[in-house]
Design an enzyme around this catalytic site. Structure first.
Site, short mmCIF file in Angstrom:
data_model
loop_
_atom_site.label_atom_id
_atom_site.label_comp_id
_atom_site.label_asym_id
_atom_site.label_seq_id
_atom_site.Cartn_x
_atom_site.Cartn_y
_atom_site.Cartn_z
N GLY A 117 -13.48 32.31 0.02
CA GLY A 117 -14.89 32.52 0.28
C GLY A 117 -15.60 31.20 0.53
CG ASP A 233 -24.64 36.24 -1.37
OD1 ASP A 233 -24.76 36.85 -0.29
OD2 ASP A 233 -23.93 35.22 -1.49
#
Length: 378
Positions: A117, A233
């Site tokens: 990520g 998020d």
């Protein structure tokens, strides 16, 4: 957006105010005083930040403003500010202080092959410790030492108060060679890694389990945690999967506290992941529970369709799916990889929930407790 909807949504005063940009020299983050803070943090997992040592320099007003807005929402408004208890900055005794050498070895010197990520403020690597434990190591990459320290403390200030089976568990941190957060991780990795990776696709039972568990984790953050938390998020890459594919919400780098008196928080710059951000965020900078609800709706569409929130041509999954949702074309929505191997009633439940969660007007979206109840009606 209809006028009546807008008036209901934005009645609360703004939660941010203006301050001077700077108070100390720009190179303050590089001096020996900041290294004093790092030495202080390296002492172990029992220290508190409520009374920092004298060697810590005064932060710039901009940084102080951002930390206070993160940790004490409403500071610049007439709304009463919730008090911070003296244990707010206390590390959990169970957290391990990892050395840089340990983190480097676990990630094969932070190999790109183990990068799972990446965002504007951090990179996340899959790692394996000496004892065989799999971990997700988040390395902060944002600007100066001062900025990284502020982000680090802000995120820890939220994580320390969170405890739920569907929230990723922090097992430690590191402050050598940078700033790191170390989370528990199973070999399955993240939802995005499996849903969009080269391996065998997730079957329907696991997808439905992920939908339910993620809803429960978000409901806890919004309503069950001792402080009201907006994640900001939610996305497939931030949903980690346990050994038995139980979803765990992770990455609180953009999370916000909201006091009970506030209907929303207002931010003045765009942060988050495109494809998951709701209309009111772009229009007015509004952040509240419905920000997460919208992103959860997008996540449900990903589970249903197998498509990413934004495809390689930057086409929005929401824009693609809405015409099909409006005429209830479930067969065309369903991921071809499932080959009709899904429970039709469960699929209908998720389609209905997703449709409600991505409503353009935030007041028409359900609360996470309501979305969770809908999913559990099956």
């Amino acid at each position: 957006m209809p006028d009546d909807c807008r008036s209901l949504e934005y009645e609360a005063p703004s939660s941010h105010g203006s301050t001077s940009d700077s108070e100390c020299p720009p190179d303050v983050a590089n001096n020996a005083q900041w290294r004093g803070l790092l030495r202080f943090m390296k002492k172990g997992s029992h220290m508190r930040f409520a009374h920092p040592p004298k060697t810590i320099p005064k932060l710039t007003r901009r940084t102080v403003k951002r930390i206070k807005e993160d940790l004490i929402p409403g500071l610049h408004s007439s709304v009463p500010t919730p008090s911070l208890d003296p244990d707010f900055y206390c590390f959990k005794s169970s957290w391990i202080n990892f050395s840089f050498a340990q983190l480097k070895a676990a990630t094969n010197d932070f190999s790109d092959d183990l990068l799972i990520g990446k965002g504007g403020y951090a990179e996340v690597y899959k790692g394996k410790m000496e004892d065989g434990t799999y971990v997700a190591i988040k390395r902060l990459t944002r600007g100066s030492q001062e900025e990284m320290t502020a982000d680090f403390l802000s995120e820890l200030g939220i994580i320390v108060h969170v405890d739920h089976p569907n929230i990723a568990r922090l097992i430690g941190y590191g402050v050598e060679g940078g700033m790191f957060l170390v989370l528990q991780l199973s070999p399955h990795g993240s939802l995005a890694g499996i849903l969009y990776g080269p391996r065998e696709k997730l079957d329907w039972n696991i997808r439905f389990k992920v939908a339910l568990g993620t809803a429960e984790g978000l409901q806890y953050l919004h309503e069950g945690c001792q402080r009201r938390i907006i994640h900001r998020d939610i996305k497939a890459a931030n949903i980690l999967l346990s050994e038995d594919f139980e979803p765990q919400v992770s990455d609180f780098g953009l999370a916000k506290w909201l006091p009970d008196q506030w209907t929303h928080h207002t931010v003045d710059k765009i942060e988050g992941t495109f494809g998951y951000l709701p209309p009111e965020f772009f229009m007015h900078g509004v952040v509240d529970e419905k920000t997460d609800v919208y992103a959860y709706g997008v996540l449900l569409l990903e589970l249903i369709t197998g498509r990413q929130a934004l495809d390689s041509s930057q086409k929005s999954l929401v824009m693609w799916a809405k015409p099909l949702l409006s005429v209830d074309k479930i067969k065309e929505l369903a991921d071809p990889c499932l080959s009709d191997a899904y429970d039709e009633e469960q699929m209908k439940i998720l389609v209905i929930t997703a449709s409600l969660c991505i409503e353009h007007c935030s007041v028409e979206r359900p609360q996470m407790s309501q979305a969770s109840s809908i999913c559990q009606t099956f």
